[in-house]
Design a protein around this motif. Structure first.
Motif, PDB file in Angstrom:
ATOM      1  N   MET A   1       0.837  -1.201   0.000  1.00  0.00           N
ATOM      2  CA  MET A   1       0.000   0.000   0.000  1.00  0.00           C
ATOM      3  C   MET A   1       0.876   1.257   0.000  1.00  0.00           C
ATOM      4  SD  MET A   1      -3.086  -1.061  -0.176  1.00  0.00           S
ATOM      5  CE  MET A   1      -4.119   0.328   0.245  1.00  0.00           C
ATOM      6  N   ALA A   2       1.922   1.257   0.836  1.00  0.00           N
ATOM      7  CA  ALA A   2       2.801   2.419   0.897  1.00  0.00           C
ATOM      8  C   ALA A   2       3.496   2.622  -0.445  1.00  0.00           C
ATOM      9  CB  ALA A   2       3.832   2.244   2.014  1.00  0.00           C
ATOM     10  N   ASN A   3       3.873   1.508  -1.070  1.00  0.00           N
ATOM     11  CA  ASN A   3       4.578   1.615  -2.342  1.00  0.00           C
ATOM     12  C   ASN A   3       3.633   2.108  -3.434  1.00  0.00           C
ATOM     13  OD1 ASN A   3       7.085   1.456  -3.461  1.00  0.00           O
ATOM     14  ND2 ASN A   3       6.798  -0.619  -4.271  1.00  0.00           N
ATOM     15  N   TYR A   4       2.382   1.717  -3.345  1.00  0.00           N
ATOM     16  CA  TYR A   4       1.380   2.173  -4.318  1.00  0.00           C
ATOM     17  C   TYR A   4       1.170   3.673  -4.182  1.00  0.00           C
ATOM     18  CZ  TYR A   4      -3.882   2.940  -3.990  1.00  0.00           C
ATOM     19  OH  TYR A   4      -5.155   3.424  -3.940  1.00  0.00           O
ATOM     20  N   ILE A   5       1.113   4.154  -2.935  1.00  0.00           N
ATOM     21  CA  ILE A   5       0.932   5.587  -2.729  1.00  0.00           C
ATOM     22  C   ILE A   5       2.183   6.356  -3.160  1.00  0.00           C
ATOM     23  CG2 ILE A   5       0.492   7.371  -1.004  1.00  0.00           C
ATOM     24  CD1 ILE A   5      -1.911   5.571  -1.716  1.00  0.00           C
ATOM     25  N   ALA A   6       3.371   5.772  -2.864  1.00  0.00           N
ATOM     26  CA  ALA A   6       4.615   6.430  -3.264  1.00  0.00           C
ATOM     27  C   ALA A   6       4.680   6.547  -4.788  1.00  0.00           C
ATOM     28  CB  ALA A   6       5.812   5.638  -2.734  1.00  0.00           C
ATOM     29  N   THR A   7       4.252   5.497  -5.471  1.00  0.00           N
ATOM     30  CA  THR A   7       4.272   5.496  -6.938  1.00  0.00           C
ATOM     31  C   THR A   7       3.312   6.544  -7.493  1.00  0.00           C
ATOM     32  OG1 THR A   7       4.691   3.120  -6.809  1.00  0.00           O
ATOM     33  CG2 THR A   7       4.057   4.001  -8.952  1.00  0.00           C
ATOM     34  N   LEU A   8       2.165   6.609  -6.852  1.00  0.00           N
ATOM     35  CA  LEU A   8       1.171   7.605  -7.256  1.00  0.00           C
ATOM     36  C   LEU A   8       1.725   9.013  -7.023  1.00  0.00           C
ATOM     37  CD1 LEU A   8      -1.713   8.371  -8.072  1.00  0.00           C
ATOM     38  CD2 LEU A   8      -2.449   7.853  -5.743  1.00  0.00           C
ATOM     39  N   ALA A   9       2.414   9.191  -5.884  1.00  0.00           N
ATOM     40  CA  ALA A   9       2.909  10.515  -5.502  1.00  0.00           C
ATOM     41  C   ALA A   9       4.024  10.991  -6.431  1.00  0.00           C
ATOM     42  CB  ALA A   9       3.397  10.483  -4.052  1.00  0.00           C
ATOM     43  N   ASN A  10       4.925  10.088  -6.813  1.00  0.00           N
ATOM     44  CA  ASN A  10       6.091  10.542  -7.575  1.00  0.00           C
ATOM     45  C   ASN A  10       5.836  10.541  -9.086  1.00  0.00           C
ATOM     46  OD1 ASN A  10       6.526   7.963  -8.640  1.00  0.00           O
ATOM     47  ND2 ASN A  10       7.899   7.384  -6.963  1.00  0.00           N
TER      48      ASN A  10
END
Lengths: 675, 421
Positions: free
Chosen positions: A529-538
């Protein structure tokens, strides 16, 4: 002629054998009589002892060099009874001087009896360094040296985790080497009493071979020779034969202050959740650097304190760690999978946008329930909602419709782009779960198996029933009637199977609705989940999460450097990601589900996030009362630096539990004053 | 009167066993009662075999069976002192071994075995291949086969099968191996196919080292083969070639395999790794040293601190508790057995029998030397058992089969030398 030759050869063999036996006998004579004296002399008066010196284990540091795991000296009181005349008396005196109720003369005697190496001292007690009580004991022992022949006091480095349970699951722990490990690492020269990394980074970086050298955490043992007199007291200074070599230090990507803030806040939130729901107690959280995938903080509850394992677990500790309900060994952040609930809605939104099914301006009217059956209720009546407001208020009606318009395949495709339902491949964690991303193909497979199982069960029941009936049949006529009846029922079963098969294997509308709001079979780890949000953010770069940054020798030489690794570039339009990010920003602004928590954040550190209140999906839970609380988010909104995913088991709601933890993490990261 | 001699000697072994049982009862052994029964079973089996010899092989060697009995019973006593349960299990193995031996005794003659030599060699290869494919792992090496509750190490049986095969093969091809030599001045060299058996077994041994980590098994197989080749042909060059191949194998093993390297390093300097790989060897030295001339006395030693004391190191347990005197006594049993073995080889009526008995005895002697040399630090330690004496299921059974073969051969004496007794 032939025979004679053979005879000669056999005789020659016999002679050779006699000679070899002779050599053997001489060797035995040497070992048992001549050498035997030297062995004994070695142990008796004025002899020298070889003692191994433990090598200091390398430290584990945070990204700024702050110590997370280190070694500190302990006093080791040992007793050498070899050639000791008044053994019992010495043991009695030692026991009274130690003043430890668990170390009676009997128990010390037992330790001595069980000592597997007769020529070496046996360890009696360990006393922590620098504590007044242990200093007192050591002083007492030193004063009575004369009456304590054979007793020796030495210091030894022992693993120590200064912050206790902090990042316990990440660091792992060390423990005594097992027989299996001894065999598996036969080429690495472990001794039977050695400590070895058992879990987490301690295990993964126990050894790190580079060419001929090993740059692991493990220190290399040294050897020293001590001359002792008749009473086993050291004479003169010990002579260092092989100096011990300390292990390599491991610099991690963790940020100590962030980790502390995360865990402190988690503990507070869990305590609050426990007051409302007795099942609370578990949690998982991951904080990532969106620019590299570096793990800045990661935590799992119930806690694991690596210090507990250094001297072996006490009975009470063992009961805690082995509790099947608590499962403290599990690193829930990478091993635990949870329904994402509303935190999945960004995927739904992106799928609908990308398919062209909606635009950000598209809106629906929420009357508290989606209009298409079999609909799922919304948690409130929201009236007119567009994409941004749908995120802000987490409107189930809007996202069910968006999911319906996009279709399941589009949602699955977008979720895959962000790495959901597959391992992130994080480098320095063990036992990562893949989670589960349901799809029509998956449903077909699982459903078919279930339908077959059910049909077989029903069929068996039928057979059983008729076997009894037929056995009791009184006449042939009745038998025939029963058989006809059975045939009818079989046909009916066949029809039931067909219907059930279709129902269970075909993707149903409610499957789409469930997926759109992150329920159903969806379950992911917080790392995903954190990686999905990080990917979305960057902007769509999916990095491989990692914990180890570099290995540095005690002299300061960097022997290994680990950098970020890009795994995937998301193939979605940048506008799609931007629109969803804008929606997430609304969540913490006035009118959003987490607005009150982030009201005091300055404008330039805008937090974008999403709350989630997910049904646990567990059979033992009540779907109307037991909810996990989730929060995912990133900040700053304009130029994202960190992303996080937090889950509080039975936290009632996302805003009421996980979002509070997120708030503390962001405050700490951006250095905001605590009010 | 060879059988009368055998009876007298067996009686001495029985007295030894009875004395030990009484001793253990008096010293308050834990599982004394149950062990007594199994011990009695093993002891009785020797007498059963003795009676069978009267009927089937009245002229066979009278010393071999009592010698084996002494070795096995001494082993049982020391096993019992370390672990009564293990001793009971070993007693069952001994009984099973004697059963196998009895089967060999009732065979009409050993020559029939030579007829089936290729079958035997085939079985040996299949066993090894099976171990590699479906073998169970123990201690990091795949060297066990599991058949239900039974577990055995095929390499033990392979040794025996290969000796039978070689005896038959070498006897048949002796002329070829002897005459196909090219002479360059004083140096004679065999043509290539005369070297084939040597190279084949060398390859098989390397296979054992590489895939089963069985350094001991490989050395035994290869050593026995070289000895038999020499016996059959009389060409000293086989000995030289054997040594060269052994050296090459060792050098390659040192660089290729950790387990070989570790063994050699420990042999050269056990103290360098005293807390790791050298621990066993050094503990063994301590035990030997504690023994002195007369030993600490039965049950008073500390040999149970030596790893693998029941298998590789049981000899050390005896040497500690019975001292140098006891160790010499035990070793003289082995020397006697070897002497009888070679003697009956000399006496055998057929040349196949001579090769067979010679090979079997060479195997026995080599294995004895390998393990006693290993525990005393003369040779690198290889995990083989001391024949008849140490704990080991398949090894014990196979050694009783070996004894059966020797008795067979000795029953067919040519009468060139006078009968013993």
């Amino acid at each position: 002629m032939e025979e004679r030759k053979l005879d000669a050869k056999l005789t020659a063999f016999l002679i050779v054998l006699m000679v070899i036996f002779g050599v053997l006998l001489f060797r035995l004579f040497d070992l048992q009589l001549l050498h035997g004296r030297t062995f004994q002399a070695r142990a008796e008066a004025n002899s020298s002892r070889l003692l191994s010196l433990p090598g200091r284990r390398g430290d584990i540091l945070d990204r700024y060099g702050r110590v997370l795991a280190t070694s500190r000296p302990v006093f080791v009181v040992s007793l050498n009874t070899y050639g000791l005349a008044n053994q019992e008396e010495v043991i009695k005196r030692l026991a009274s001087l130690l003043g430890n109720p668990e170390l009676t003369p009997q128990s010390i005697g037992e330790l001595v009896r069980l000592n597997p190496r007769r020529y070496e001292p046996v360890e009696i007690a360990r006393l922590p360094w620098g504590e007044p009580e242990s200093m007192e004991v050591i002083t007492r022992l030193e004063e009575s040296r004369e009456e304590l022949p054979g007793v020796a006091i030495s210091t030894e480095p022992v693993r120590y985790y200064p912050y206790g349970p902090l990042a316990g699951h990440v660091l792992g722990y060390v423990g005594r080497i097992t027989k299996e490990e001894l065999q598996a690492f036969a080429d690495r020269q472990y001794g039977i009493n050695d400590l070895v990394g058992k879990a987490g980074l301690e295990r993964l970086y126990e050894s790190y071979p580079v060419g001929e050298e090993d740059y692991g955490l493990r220190g290399q043992k040294g050897m020293q020779r001590i001359e002792v007199d008749v009473r086993n007291r050291p004479v003169g200074d010990p002579e260092l034969i092989i100096p011990p070599a300390p292990g390599t230090n491991l610099v991690t990507t963790l940020d100590l202050r962030l980790q502390q803030a995360l865990e402190r806040s988690l503990d507070e939130t869990i305590a609050a959740a426990k007051r409302k729901n007795a099942k609370a107690g578990g949690a998982a959280a991951v904080v990532l650097d969106v620019r590299s995938g570096a793990i800045l903080a990661m935590a799992s509850r119930p806690a694991l304190n690596p210090n507990d394992f250094v001297d072996g677990l006490s009975r009470q500790e063992a009961a805690y760690y082995d509790d099947r309900r608590l499962m403290p060994y599990t690193n829930r952040a990478v091993q635990g999978t949870y329904a994402p609930g509303s935190t999945f809605k960004m995927i739904t939104g992106m799928a609908a946008l990308e398919a062209g099914a909606i635009t950000p301006e598209f809106s629906v009217t929420c009357t508290g329930r989606y209009w298409q059956p079999p609909s799922i209720k919304c948690w409130d009546v929201h009236g007119r909602v567009d994409l941004y407001r749908a995120f802000a208020v987490s409107c189930n009606t809007f996202f069910q419709h968006a999911g319906y318009l996009a279709g399941p395949d589009a949602m699955v495709a977008v979720a895959r782009e962000f790495g959901l339902g597959e391992k992130t491949g994080a480098r320095d964690v063990t036992g990562e779960s893949a989670g589960l991303l349901p799809s029509p193909a998956w449903k077909k497979e699982v459903g078919a198996a279930e339908a077959k199982r059910n049909a077989a069960r029903r069929r068996e029941a039928l057979e059983e029933r008729y076997r009894l009936l037929l056995a009791q049949a009184k006449s042939e006529e009745e038998r025939q009637r029963l058989l006809r009846q059975k045939g009818e029922e079989e046909k009916r079963l066949e029809a039931t199977y067909e219907i059930e098969y279709r129902f269970l294997t075909q993707w149903q509308p409610f499957d789409t609705f469930n997926m759109a709001i992150g329920q159903g079979a969806n379950s992911f780890t917080m790392l995903q989940m954190a990686n999905y949000i990080a990917t979305l953010a960057n902007g769509g770069q999916r990095w491989q999460p990692y914990l180890a940054q570099r290995l540095v020798t005690p002299e300061g030489k960097v022997v290994a450097e680990f950098g970020p690794k890009l795994v995937h570039r998301v193939g979605l339009k940048p506008q799609t990601l931007a629109a969803v990010r804008r929606g997430m920003r609304q969540v913490t602004l006035p009118g959003g589900t987490a607005a009150s928590l982030f009201a005091d954040f300055p404008q330039e550190i805008g937090v974008a996030g999403k709350t989630g209140t997910a049904q646990t999906g567990l059979a033992r839970d009540d779907p109307r009362e037991d909810f996990h609380g989730l929060f995912v988010g990133f900040a700053p909104f304009e130029r994202p630096e960190i992303a996080l995913a937090i889950l509080v088991e039975y936290g009632e709601s996302g805003a009421g539990s996980a979002a509070k933890v997120a708030r503390e993490v962001f405050r700490t990261y951006f250095g905001l004053e605590t009010p | 009167m060879p059988r009368a001699t055998e009876a007298k000697l067996l009686l001495s072994a029985t007295v030894l066993l009875a004395a030990a049982v009484v001793f253990f009862h008096l010293s308050g052994g834990r599982a004394a009662a149950s062990a007594t029964r199994v011990f009695a079973l093993a002891g009785g089996s020797y007498w059963a075999v003795h009676l069978l010899q009267y009927r089937c092989r009245p002229e066979s060697d009278p010393l071999l069976l009592p010698l084996a009995a002494w070795m096995s019973l001494l082993g049982l006593i020391f096993l019992y002192r370390l672990d009564p349960e293990l001793a009971a299990r070993q007693a069952v193995w001994v009984t099973l071994g004697l059963g196998g031996l009895a089967f060999f005794l009732v065979l009409p003659g050993y020559l029939v075995l030579a007829e089936y030599k290729y079958l035997g060699a085939g079985v040996a290869l299949v066993l090894l291949a099976a171990t590699l494919l479906v073998g169970a792992k123990a201690g990091g090496a795949k060297s066990w086969l599991e058949l239900g509750f039974l577990r055995f190490q095929p390499v033990e049986a392979v040794k025996l099968l290969m000796i039978v095969f070689l005896a038959g093969y070498l006897d048949e091809h002796r002329a070829l191996l002897q005459t196909n030599w090219r002479q360059w001045g004083p140096i004679g060299l065999p043509v290539l196919h005369a070297l084939l058996p040597l190279l084949a077994i060398w390859g098989l041994s390397l296979f054992l080292v590489a895939f089963q980590r069985d350094l001991g098994g490989a050395l035994l197989l290869f050593g026995t083969l070289v000895a038999m080749l020499y016996l059959a042909t009389g060409r000293a060059l086989y000995l030289v070639a054997g040594f060269l191949l052994l050296a090459v194998g060792f050098a390659a093993g040192y660089y290729l395999f950790d387990h070989v390297r570790v063994r050699i390093q420990v042999w050269l300097d056990p103290w360098a790794q005293v807390h790791g790989a050298g621990y066993q060897v050094v503990q063994g030295f301590f035990s030997l040293a504690a023994g002195g001339l007369w030993g600490t006395g039965l049950g008073l030693g500390q040999a149970h601190y030596v790893p693998a004391v029941a298998t590789d190191y049981l000899f050390v347990a005896l040497a500690e508790e019975m001292g140098l005197a006891g160790a010499l006594g035990l070793l003289s049993l082995y020397l006697l057995f070897t002497w009888r073995g070679f003697r009956l080889a000399l006496n055998a009526a057929e040349s196949v029998g001579r090769l067979l008995a010679g090979g079997l005895t060479a195997l026995f002697a080599l294995q004895t030397l390998l393990i006693t040399g290993g525990v005393t630090g003369l040779l690198p330690l290889t995990g083989v058992t001391l024949p008849f004496f140490s704990y080991g299921g398949s090894a014990t059974v196979v050694y009783y089969l070996l004894l059966g073969l020797l008795l067979q051969v000795s029953g067919h004496q040519s009468g060139r030398l006078e009968g013993g007794g």
